[in-house]
Design an enzyme around this catalytic site. Structure first.
Site, PDB file in Angstrom:
ATOM      1  N   GLU A  43      99.503  25.327 -38.774  1.00  0.00           N
ATOM      2  CA  GLU A  43      99.585  26.528 -39.605  1.00  0.00           C
ATOM      3  C   GLU A  43      99.912  27.672 -38.644  1.00  0.00           C
ATOM      4  O   GLU A  43      99.223  27.842 -37.634  1.00  0.00           O
ATOM      5  CB  GLU A  43      98.225  26.752 -40.270  1.00  0.00           C
ATOM      6  CG  GLU A  43      98.294  27.780 -41.355  1.00  0.00           C
ATOM      7  CD  GLU A  43      96.946  28.043 -42.018  1.00  0.00           C
ATOM      8  OE1 GLU A  43      96.047  27.173 -41.912  1.00  0.00           O
ATOM      9  OE2 GLU A  43      96.808  29.110 -42.612  1.00  0.00           O
ATOM     10  N   ARG A  87      88.794  14.798 -33.771  1.00  0.00           N
ATOM     11  CA  ARG A  87      89.406  15.928 -33.087  1.00  0.00           C
ATOM     12  C   ARG A  87      88.845  16.038 -31.676  1.00  0.00           C
ATOM     13  O   ARG A  87      87.785  15.503 -31.363  1.00  0.00           O
ATOM     14  CB  ARG A  87      89.199  17.209 -33.872  1.00  0.00           C
ATOM     15  CG  ARG A  87      87.751  17.682 -33.933  1.00  0.00           C
ATOM     16  CD  ARG A  87      87.531  18.774 -34.965  1.00  0.00           C
ATOM     17  NE  ARG A  87      88.306  19.963 -34.712  1.00  0.00           N
ATOM     18  CZ  ARG A  87      89.285  20.416 -35.506  1.00  0.00           C
ATOM     19  NH1 ARG A  87      89.608  19.777 -36.602  1.00  0.00           N
ATOM     20  NH2 ARG A  87      89.921  21.513 -35.225  1.00  0.00           N
ATOM     21  N   LYS A 143      90.619  28.450 -34.081  1.00  0.00           N
ATOM     22  CA  LYS A 143      91.662  29.474 -34.005  1.00  0.00           C
ATOM     23  C   LYS A 143      91.150  30.831 -34.466  1.00  0.00           C
ATOM     24  O   LYS A 143      91.519  31.864 -33.925  1.00  0.00           O
ATOM     25  CB  LYS A 143      92.847  29.064 -34.889  1.00  0.00           C
ATOM     26  CG  LYS A 143      93.873  28.225 -34.145  1.00  0.00           C
ATOM     27  CD  LYS A 143      95.191  28.190 -34.887  1.00  0.00           C
ATOM     28  CE  LYS A 143      95.184  27.122 -35.943  1.00  0.00           C
ATOM     29  NZ  LYS A 143      96.483  26.967 -36.619  1.00  0.00           N
TER      30      LYS A 143
HETATM   31  P1  ATP Z   1      92.881  25.988 -39.056  1.00  0.00           P
HETATM   32  O1  ATP Z   1      93.465  24.988 -40.026  1.00  0.00           O
HETATM   33  O2  ATP Z   1      91.432  26.222 -39.205  1.00  0.00           O
HETATM   34  O3  ATP Z   1      93.669  27.212 -38.909  1.00  0.00           O
HETATM   35  P2  ATP Z   1      93.460  23.980 -37.116  1.00  0.00           P
HETATM   36  O4  ATP Z   1      92.973  23.953 -35.711  1.00  0.00           O
HETATM   37  O5  ATP Z   1      93.180  22.848 -38.013  1.00  0.00           O
HETATM   38  O6  ATP Z   1      92.933  25.342 -37.655  1.00  0.00           O
HETATM   39  P3  ATP Z   1      96.239  23.618 -37.687  1.00  0.00           P
HETATM   40  O7  ATP Z   1      97.334  24.521 -37.370  1.00  0.00           O
HETATM   41  O8  ATP Z   1      95.991  23.294 -39.105  1.00  0.00           O
HETATM   42  O9  ATP Z   1      94.984  24.266 -37.044  1.00  0.00           O
HETATM   43  O10 ATP Z   1      96.373  22.287 -36.849  1.00  0.00           O
HETATM   44  C1  ATP Z   1      97.558  21.559 -36.725  1.00  0.00           C
HETATM   45  C2  ATP Z   1      97.250  20.135 -36.422  1.00  0.00           C
HETATM   46  O11 ATP Z   1      96.491  20.031 -35.229  1.00  0.00           O
HETATM   47  C3  ATP Z   1      96.429  19.501 -37.519  1.00  0.00           C
HETATM   48  O12 ATP Z   1      96.995  18.261 -37.846  1.00  0.00           O
HETATM   49  C4  ATP Z   1      95.073  19.363 -36.925  1.00  0.00           C
HETATM   50  O13 ATP Z   1      94.426  18.233 -37.437  1.00  0.00           O
HETATM   51  C5  ATP Z   1      95.365  19.224 -35.446  1.00  0.00           C
HETATM   52  N1  ATP Z   1      94.243  19.724 -34.658  1.00  0.00           N
HETATM   53  C6  ATP Z   1      93.675  20.934 -34.724  1.00  0.00           C
HETATM   54  N2  ATP Z   1      92.630  21.035 -33.892  1.00  0.00           N
HETATM   55  C7  ATP Z   1      92.519  19.846 -33.256  1.00  0.00           C
HETATM   56  C8  ATP Z   1      91.633  19.301 -32.268  1.00  0.00           C
HETATM   57  N3  ATP Z   1      90.638  20.017 -31.772  1.00  0.00           N
HETATM   58  N4  ATP Z   1      91.833  18.039 -31.870  1.00  0.00           N
HETATM   59  C9  ATP Z   1      92.847  17.312 -32.368  1.00  0.00           C
HETATM   60  N5  ATP Z   1      93.711  17.748 -33.287  1.00  0.00           N
HETATM   61  C10 ATP Z   1      93.562  19.003 -33.740  1.00  0.00           C
HETATM   62 MG    MG Z   2      94.101  22.979 -40.174  1.00  0.00          MG
END
Ligand code: ATP
Ligand code: MG
Length: 578
Positions: A54, A279, A289
């Protein structure tokens, strides 16, 4: 909090820049699923994965795990990986972030080719599919407010209650949905919901919201839309449109998988398989984030690329190599169970990589003047120094030596404790690459009593580090010639958070390390560093790894970030376990 210190079998990526899969990867349950699918020809031999950030912040080390996994697995089978911006929420998104994300994925060594997509590319299709759901009696427009919907949802123990609008005639739903889109209703007044099961044991299936009204411009579609789809709906439909085979996501989406499957089943469209993995959590590292954004906005750090940030931009500026991050992601493996990895492993991967490639140089961070009284005034000689003993092609360079040099303040002690082998009154030490010197006397500041200058004599017979009598000298000091030294600034970093779990307690801000940045403005580095360019990495002898800052460094006055210090706690742990 448990720290997972087990080290899975290691795999070296080639030292070349882009990631590749020339060595056999260590197996994990996702690789096994993909292999099985290929064996049964489930997806016609295709492997298509996606990385769906995102664009509401910068990528961090946790994302790197997901990137390496998605791009890695596809590449292993000549598949493709899509970079898809999951841009369904106009309020939090920004083009600054999309550009940063692209830069960081590329820097990490991955290439999406022409497979760059945006969920917003599909807004029209999402709308049409929603109309299909309404026509099939699978979705309805609800007039309840967000609070009322929450109240009706029930709890894990209690079933939810149906909305009074749940059984609206299809024609009325179609009309209202059309008018939602046309902008007739204010934000929050209505939503489109899936008609699933208000008493489902899985709360996600209790008539989730598909669309909400948001009179807000979108960075890609402008004012075209005033209704925006929810993540769960947009995500599976995007996967379907792009004909993804394996939709790999983190564990918190496990409970959403039935909804992912429900939407695609109801729509009767192409249906990828969602697979969840744990994760990445890292000790001393904040990975949310939203909270990282708070650190940026509140000025706790200098920006998303502050070298203390766990973002890829921050790690890059700190001096991390993409190879070391890929190596780390491979070593931590992929599991189904959440754990916490020690940040020392990440640092260890970097040390191993830099050990191979970083030239050794001499830099004095806290200088003390040393005058060699019996060395001819005005004389300069040069010593040859090997750039990197680990790299036979690394070559040598010249280091100038003269009568006045700088040594590290810590390397002199007027009243040395037992076992102090560095310089002290009457003691002899080796100057790396140069001569043996013996301390004859010192000059002190009258007022503070601080030692301001050390006077020595040198042994001309010891040129290059040896004497005819073969006497044993234990201490070896690094130094720079005063006349030839370049002034530099050095920034020493500590973990941004003092707690292993930065989120411990009420507010993560309370866990910040009080002084995580120490700036040394009076450093002296050897003249070969005059040509150091932003991003160049060095090993400062006896200090470990440093990198030229890409933000503040200027030609002739370099600024160095300490990448990692001497302490390799990971190697220490490994040793003690053996
Ligand atoms: P948010 O959705 O709360 O803004 P997010 O960290 O999930 O934060 P995204 O941009 O949705 O951010 O993440 C993109 C991809 O990265 C998703 O597929 C998510 O599952 C993966 N991802 C995010 N954080 C981690 C992590 N700590 N370890 C492994 N994969 C991650
Ligand atoms: Mg996310």
């Amino acid at each position: 909090m448990k720290t997972d210190k087990s080290e899975p079998e290691r795999k070296n990526l080639p030292a070349s820049e882009p990631a590749s899969v020339e060595t056999a990867p260590v197996s994990n349950f996702i690789r096994d699923i993909v292999k099985d699918d290929l064996a049964t020809n489930k997806w016609d031999g295709r492997v298509v994965t996606r990385f769906p950030p995102e664009p509401n912040g910068y990528l961090h080390i946790g994302h790197a795990k997901s990137i390496c996994l998605n791009f890695g697995i596809a590449a292993e089978h000549n598949g493709t990986t899509h970079l898809r911006f999951d841009d369904t929420n106009p309020s939090k998104e920004d083009v600054e972030y999309t550009e940063a994300i692209k830069r960081d994925v590329r820097w990490l060594g991955f290439d999406w080719g022409d497979k760059l997509f945006h969920a917003s590319d599909y807004f029209g299709k999402f709308y049409d599919f929603a109309v299909q759901l309404i026509n099939d009696g699978k979705a309805y427009v609800d007039d309840l407010s967000a609070d009322e919907i929450r109240e009706h949802r029930g709890t894990l123990k209690d079933p939810g209650r149906e909305s009074p609008h749940r059984n609206r005639p299809i024609a009325e739903n179609l009309d209202l949905f059309h008018r939602m889109r046309a902008g007739e209703f204010p934000d929050g007044s209505r939503v489109l919901r899936a008609k699933i099961d208000m008493s489902s044991g899985n709360v996600n299936l209790r008539d989730p919201v598909i669309y909400r009204i948001k009179h807000e411009a979108h960075h890609m579609t402008g004012d075209q839309w005033c209704i925006y789809p929810m993540y769960d709906y947009a995500h599976c439909v995007s996967d379907s449109i792009e004909r993804i085979t394996h939709s790999i996501c983190t564990l918190e989406f496990e409970d959403h998988r039935p909804l992912y499957d429900w939407y695609l089943d109801q729509l009767g469209v192409y249906h990828p398989q969602q697979i969840e993995f744990a994760r990445l959590n890292l000790t001393y590292t904040l990975m949310s984030k939203r909270k990282l954004l708070a650190l940026v906005e509140e000025g706790v750090v200098s920006g998303w690329d502050d070298p203390r940030m766990p973002t890829l931009a921050g790690l890059r500026r700190r001096g991390y190599t993409p190879e070391s991050i890929r190596d780390f992601c491979e070593r931590i493996g992929v599991a189904k169970r959440d754990s916490v990895v020690s940040v020392a492993l990440l640092e260890h991967c970097l040390r191993e990589d830099l050990n191979k490639r970083a030239p050794r140089v001499m830099a004095v961070l806290r200088p003390l003047r040393l005058v060699i009284d019996n060395y001819p005034e005005g004389q300069t000689e040069e010593f040859d120094a090997v750039n990197n003993p680990e790299d036979p092609s690394g070559g040598t360079r010249k280091i100038p030596f003269s009568r006045v040099i700088y040594i590290e303040r810590d390397d002199f002690n007027e009243t040395p404790p037992k076992g102090f082998f560095r310089l002290a009154p009457g003691k002899e030490v080796r100057l790396k690459h140069a001569y043996y010197v013996t301390c004859q006397n010192i000059v002190k500041d009258d007022k503070t009593g601080e030692v301001t200058e050390v006077h020595c004599t040198y042994d001309p017979e010891s040129r290059g580090g040896g004497t005819p009598d073969g006497r044993v000298i234990k201490g070896t000091l690094h130094w720079v010639s005063a006349e030839h030294a370049i002034d530099a600034e050095v920034r020493l970093y500590d973990h941004l958070f003092a707690k292993e779990d930065p989120e411990e307690g009420e507010d993560f801000r309370q866990n910040l390390t009080p002084n995580s940045l120490e700036t040394l403005t009076d450093c002296k580095v050897e003249p070969s560093l005059a040509k150091a360019a932003a991003g160049d990495r060095y090993q400062f002898l006896r200090h470990r790894y440093f990198c030229v800052d890409s933000g503040d460094s200027k030609p002739g006055h370099p600024v160095f970030n300490r990448t990692v210090s001497l302490r390799d706690t990971w190697a220490k742990v490994q040793k003690s376990q053996k």
